[in-house]
Write a protein that holds these residues in place. Structure first.
Motif, PDB file in Angstrom:
ATOM      1  N   GLY A   1       3.224   5.982   3.847  1.00  0.00           N
ATOM      2  CA  GLY A   1       2.537   5.234   4.022  1.00  0.00           C
ATOM      3  C   GLY A   1       2.665   3.919   4.610  1.00  0.00           C
ATOM      4  N   TYR A   2       3.865   3.480   4.547  1.00  0.00           N
ATOM      5  CA  TYR A   2       4.504   2.212   4.712  1.00  0.00           C
ATOM      6  C   TYR A   2       4.805   2.054   5.964  1.00  0.00           C
ATOM      7  CZ  TYR A   2       7.300  -1.991   6.290  1.00  0.00           C
ATOM      8  OH  TYR A   2       7.703  -2.869   6.859  1.00  0.00           O
ATOM      9  N   VAL A   3       5.056   2.891   6.810  1.00  0.00           N
ATOM     10  CA  VAL A   3       5.458   3.648   8.154  1.00  0.00           C
ATOM     11  C   VAL A   3       4.415   3.974   8.852  1.00  0.00           C
ATOM     12  CG1 VAL A   3       6.787   5.225   9.852  1.00  0.00           C
ATOM     13  CG2 VAL A   3       7.510   4.473   7.948  1.00  0.00           C
ATOM     14  N   ILE A   4       3.426   4.353   8.287  1.00  0.00           N
ATOM     15  CA  ILE A   4       2.029   4.606   8.678  1.00  0.00           C
ATOM     16  C   ILE A   4       1.365   3.808   9.354  1.00  0.00           C
ATOM     17  CG2 ILE A   4      -0.185   5.481   8.606  1.00  0.00           C
ATOM     18  CD1 ILE A   4       1.061   8.321   7.200  1.00  0.00           C
ATOM     19  N   SER A   5       1.558   1.996   8.335  1.00  0.00           N
ATOM     20  CA  SER A   5       0.594   1.080   8.803  1.00  0.00           C
ATOM     21  C   SER A   5       1.292   0.323   9.369  1.00  0.00           C
ATOM     22  CB  SER A   5       0.410   0.691   7.259  1.00  0.00           C
ATOM     23  OG  SER A   5       2.249   0.069   6.987  1.00  0.00           O
TER      24      SER A   5
ATOM     25  N   PHE B   1      16.938  -0.666  -3.482  1.00  0.00           N
ATOM     26  CA  PHE B   1      15.157  -0.541  -4.013  1.00  0.00           C
ATOM     27  C   PHE B   1      15.017   1.081  -3.749  1.00  0.00           C
ATOM     28  CE2 PHE B   1      17.042  -4.301  -1.930  1.00  0.00           C
ATOM     29  CZ  PHE B   1      15.567  -5.106  -2.311  1.00  0.00           C
ATOM     30  N   LYS B   2      14.129   1.153  -4.705  1.00  0.00           N
ATOM     31  CA  LYS B   2      13.840   2.287  -4.974  1.00  0.00           C
ATOM     32  C   LYS B   2      12.695   2.664  -4.916  1.00  0.00           C
ATOM     33  CE  LYS B   2      16.816   4.061  -8.457  1.00  0.00           C
ATOM     34  NZ  LYS B   2      16.817   4.854  -9.491  1.00  0.00           N
ATOM     35  N   TYR B   3      11.879   4.062  -3.447  1.00  0.00           N
ATOM     36  CA  TYR B   3      10.607   3.628  -2.818  1.00  0.00           C
ATOM     37  C   TYR B   3      10.741   5.427  -3.160  1.00  0.00           C
ATOM     38  CZ  TYR B   3      10.570  -0.641  -0.937  1.00  0.00           C
ATOM     39  OH  TYR B   3      10.907  -2.273  -1.109  1.00  0.00           O
ATOM     40  N   SER B   4       9.610   6.158  -3.173  1.00  0.00           N
ATOM     41  CA  SER B   4       9.176   7.601  -2.827  1.00  0.00           C
ATOM     42  C   SER B   4       8.897   8.057  -2.020  1.00  0.00           C
ATOM     43  CB  SER B   4       7.643   7.459  -4.053  1.00  0.00           C
ATOM     44  OG  SER B   4       6.545   6.839  -3.273  1.00  0.00           O
ATOM     45  N   VAL B   5       8.280   9.124  -1.399  1.00  0.00           N
ATOM     46  CA  VAL B   5       8.471   9.607  -0.101  1.00  0.00           C
ATOM     47  C   VAL B   5       6.893   8.468   0.085  1.00  0.00           C
ATOM     48  CG1 VAL B   5       8.003  11.377   1.039  1.00  0.00           C
ATOM     49  CG2 VAL B   5      10.052  11.722  -0.094  1.00  0.00           C
ATOM     50  N   GLU B   6       5.764   9.274  -0.450  1.00  0.00           N
ATOM     51  CA  GLU B   6       4.529   8.713   0.137  1.00  0.00           C
ATOM     52  C   GLU B   6       4.514   7.415  -0.005  1.00  0.00           C
ATOM     53  OE1 GLU B   6       5.715  10.397  -3.050  1.00  0.00           O
ATOM     54  OE2 GLU B   6       4.874  12.820  -2.596  1.00  0.00           O
ATOM     55  N   GLU B   7       5.117   6.098  -0.710  1.00  0.00           N
ATOM     56  CA  GLU B   7       5.070   5.108  -0.375  1.00  0.00           C
ATOM     57  C   GLU B   7       5.444   4.230   0.949  1.00  0.00           C
ATOM     58  OE1 GLU B   7       5.727   2.889  -4.644  1.00  0.00           O
ATOM     59  OE2 GLU B   7       7.525   4.089  -3.873  1.00  0.00           O
ATOM     60  N   LEU B   8       7.511   5.450   1.254  1.00  0.00           N
ATOM     61  CA  LEU B   8       7.572   5.030   2.057  1.00  0.00           C
ATOM     62  C   LEU B   8       6.813   5.535   3.491  1.00  0.00           C
ATOM     63  CD1 LEU B   8      11.816   5.621   2.441  1.00  0.00           C
ATOM     64  CD2 LEU B   8      10.344   3.633   2.648  1.00  0.00           C
TER      65      LEU B   8
ATOM     66  N   GLU C   1      -0.531  -0.070  12.876  1.00  0.00           N
ATOM     67  CA  GLU C   1      -0.288  -2.250  13.247  1.00  0.00           C
ATOM     68  C   GLU C   1       0.264  -1.718  14.683  1.00  0.00           C
ATOM     69  OE1 GLU C   1       1.184  -6.543  12.631  1.00  0.00           O
ATOM     70  OE2 GLU C   1       1.867  -4.729  10.830  1.00  0.00           O
ATOM     71  N   TYR C   2       0.682  -0.882  15.540  1.00  0.00           N
ATOM     72  CA  TYR C   2       0.929  -1.259  16.504  1.00  0.00           C
ATOM     73  C   TYR C   2       0.615  -0.999  17.498  1.00  0.00           C
ATOM     74  CZ  TYR C   2       4.358  -0.542  20.477  1.00  0.00           C
ATOM     75  OH  TYR C   2       5.454  -0.680  21.543  1.00  0.00           O
ATOM     76  N   LEU C   3      -0.380   0.411  17.425  1.00  0.00           N
ATOM     77  CA  LEU C   3      -1.221   1.470  17.772  1.00  0.00           C
ATOM     78  C   LEU C   3      -2.385  -0.022  18.801  1.00  0.00           C
ATOM     79  CD1 LEU C   3      -0.752   4.889  16.535  1.00  0.00           C
ATOM     80  CD2 LEU C   3       0.068   3.328  19.108  1.00  0.00           C
ATOM     81  N   ASP C   4      -3.203  -0.680  17.572  1.00  0.00           N
ATOM     82  CA  ASP C   4      -4.377  -1.386  17.095  1.00  0.00           C
ATOM     83  C   ASP C   4      -3.819  -2.787  17.990  1.00  0.00           C
ATOM     84  OD1 ASP C   4      -5.516   0.389  15.733  1.00  0.00           O
ATOM     85  OD2 ASP C   4      -4.962  -1.202  14.038  1.00  0.00           O
TER      86      ASP C   4
END
Length: 642
Positions: A16-20, A7-14, A24-27
């Motif tokens: 964004g995914y980690v931040i989401s 799988f190939k992801y850009s740094v921005e995609e990863l 979700e965890y903090l919420d």
């Protein structure tokens, strides 16, 4: 056979995914922190839900609060009718305000205890408490996929469980409704989740967990998520604690059945697995040796058979490996023995001087048992997993015996609250001229029947008659063919529905007499409330001793070796607790008036009389049925009981 996917992801995609995920965890945990803050604030301001305390209730609440704040263990005997559930649950919840305690486990032995504590918790919620309350239900009673294996391939409610869990937890925690069995079931099924596992995960975020003794005390069933690494912020309320002695002993007693092993072996059929075959052959050899070396009857071994345990461990490992490769859905006999072996291995880990190995053999059967004789240290080890606990019962008598057997000592704090009801409301009669020991029962059946009839004929109403066994009950029942009242007979293994239907026969303001013939120590000896004239009298035949057996005699011998009175520990004290429980069915509130007749010549012996004289020192001795008639007549006239 490896499958490699790239799988190939850009740094921005990863990023964004980690931040989401973090959001979700903090919420989620922001919700948890908010709920705990609301809980602590409302616990501090929560008022007692009734206009005033009953007699003895304030004292119990005060001691409970102090005990759980300090992180101690308290043993309490408090009479029926003062409201023990609320008197312990309310002050336990008040300790949340101090932020030392974070969770309450309310543990009980019976469904009735779970229902009453859940109702008490709901009442506190209605009075302004903001807290999460959950009722834990046994797996077999809440499973939504009965008959299927608990894995994602066989059960749709297990498939993708953790992917669906967070949404279900969020929905549940945003609900104001306490989590009963039905509420848990509804939420779980709405999200296609296993209800049993979901309730356990949801309980992590609950403040009050109401469940059976097993979930703390049973070495195979206890909730590992709480008690494998205890954080010491959990407190326990242990209701009907007198039941915990026998339950604890049974939790650490297990058996291997040779017949079950043979069925498991047959169920496998033809198979290829070298280690499994080797382990089964070894077990077969050991079973055969036991069969050859054991005489018919009971065979005692004070030491653990390490060779047998090792063979079972090898079988467990091999069987586990085999079951990973071969589906065994249709091999129920094999999996049954597999779990039997696991339990035997687990209990063997606790084997010490309080255990014995026992072989029971006859012409056709062989059973190898590990039996626990004294569960006190094991129960104490479980209690030590809590920050503090209150163990309470209406019949924790004799108190020194139960403190000893529940893991306490002569320095343990105890509280004994006297009955708030007028002692004059209960007429207690003892008929010491009749022997009901096993050898004398056939001779005295007629006398016992006459005493019972005299008691019932004195006044129209509802009565319970308690017998030491079903056999004795049925023998006495033959003497009641000519009576003009309805007799309802307990049967073995009654369901909850059948029990409720049985009790429905005993209605308020009865227009005719109804009599229950039941077994002492059974489902009708405790945990039932027939208030006012739903029950006006009880007869108890015998002194409640457990049936004499080889296992009971082992308990007796063990306590003799511990310089205790073995006969009293194995027979007398457990038996008299059954009697006290049965007597307690008659007076359940300040308005109750009733009579009890104890039939047995042993009641005036000091070893029996001393166990109840502090509560019942105003008993009447009745030497014949005429004495019973006159005592009842005077009692009913004095109480103006028409």
């Amino acid at each position: 056979n490896e499958i490699i996917k790239e799988f190939k992801y850009s740094v921005e995609e990863l990023n964004g995914y980690v931040i989401s995920l973090i959001k979700e965890y903090l919420d989620f945990y922001q919700t948890i922190f908010r709920l705990k803050e609301e809980r602590n604030i409302t616990a501090k301001t929560l008022e007692f839900p009734f206009s005033n305390f009953r007699k003895g209730q304030r004292e119990l609440a005060k001691y409970t609060y102090s005990t759980l704040n300090k992180g101690e263990i308290l043993f309490v005997e408090a009479p029926t009718g003062i409201g023990k559930t609320m008197s312990t649950l309310y002050p336990a919840i008040k300790t949340f305000a101090n932020e030392e305690n974070d969770k309450i486990f309310y543990l009980t032995a019976k469904n009735s205890g779970i229902e009453s504590s859940f109702s008490a918790a709901k009442l506190l919620l209605n009075k302004g408490l903001k807290a999460k309350v959950i009722q834990i239900t046994a797996k077999e009673k809440i499973c939504a996929c009965v008959g299927r294996n608990c894995n994602p391939d066989d059960c749709p409610y297990a498939k993708g469980y953790y992917e669906k869990l967070r949404k279900a937890l969020t929905d549940a925690l945003n609900s104001e409704i306490p989590y009963s069995k039905n509420e848990v079931l509804n939420i779980a099924l709405d999200h296609a989740l296993c209800p049993f596992e979901f309730q356990l995960d949801l309980s992590l975020f609950c403040d009050v967990v109401i469940c059976d003794f097993n979930y703390l005390f049973d070495p195979l069933v206890y909730l590992r998520r709480y008690f494998d690494n205890p954080t010491k912020n959990i407190v326990g309320l242990i209701d009907e604690a007198h039941n915990l002695v026998e339950r604890g002993r049974n939790m650490y007693t297990t058996e291997l059945n040779y017949d079950n092993f043979k069925k498991a072996k047959k169920a496998l059929g033809r198979y290829e697995h070298k280690k499994l075959k080797s382990s089964i052959n070894k077990l077969q050899k050991l079973f055969k040796e036991y069969e050859m070396d054991s005489n018919d009857g009971y065979n005692l071994n004070e030491d653990l058979d390490v060779e047998l345990v090792n063979a079972l461990s090898n079988f467990q490992k091999a069987a586990t490996d085999y079951m990973k490769k071969v589906p065994l859905e249709t091999k129920q006999e094999f999996t049954d023995f597999f779990f039997e072996a696991i339990r035997f291995i687990k209990i063997s880990d606790f084997f010490n001087e309080t255990f014995r190995m026992l072989t029971v053999k006859d012409d056709k059967h062989l059973i190898i048992t590990i039996i626990n004789l004294d569960p006190s240290k094991l129960l104490k080890d479980s209690l030590d997993l809590l920050r503090g606990a209150v163990l309470f019962s209406a019949t924790l008598s004799p108190l020194d015996y139960y403190v000893r057997m529940l893991g306490g000592n002569d320095k343990s704090p105890v509280l004994k609250i006297p009955s708030p009801f007028e002692r004059d409301n209960l007429l207690l009669m003892i008929a010491p001229s009749v022997a009901t020991t096993y050898k004398k029962r056939n001779e005295t059946v007629g006398e016992v029947a006459n005493y019972i009839k005299t008691m019932i004929d004195a006044k129209k109403g509802n009565y319970f008659v308690f017998f030491p066994s079903y056999k004795y009950l049925n023998n006495v029942l033959k003497c009641f063919d000519d009576v003009n009242y309805d007799i309802h007979v307990q049967t073995s293994e009654m369901s909850e529905i059948e029990k409720a239907q049985f009790l429905d026969n005993f209605k308020p303001n009865p227009t005719s007499t109804h009599v229950a013939f039941v077994v002492l120590g059974g489902i009708f000896s405790e945990g039932i409330d027939l208030l006012n004239d739903r029950l006006i009298g009880a007869v108890i035949v015998g002194v409640g001793l457990p049936q004499i057996s080889f296992e009971r005699d082992l308990i007796k011998d063990y306590f003799n070796s511990e310089e205790e009175n073995g006969f009293e520990f194995a027979y007398v004290k457990p038996g008299m607790n059954r009697v006290i429980q049965a007597v307690g069915r008659v007076i359940r509130s300040e308005n109750d008036v009733g009579a009890v007749l104890l039939i047995d010549n042993r009641y005036l012996e000091s070893r029996y009389r001393d166990l109840f004289k502090s509560e019942w020192d105003n008993y009447k001795v009745v030497l014949n049925t005429t004495d019973v008639q006159e005592s009842l007549k005077r009692f009913y006239e004095r109480k103006n009981y028409k």
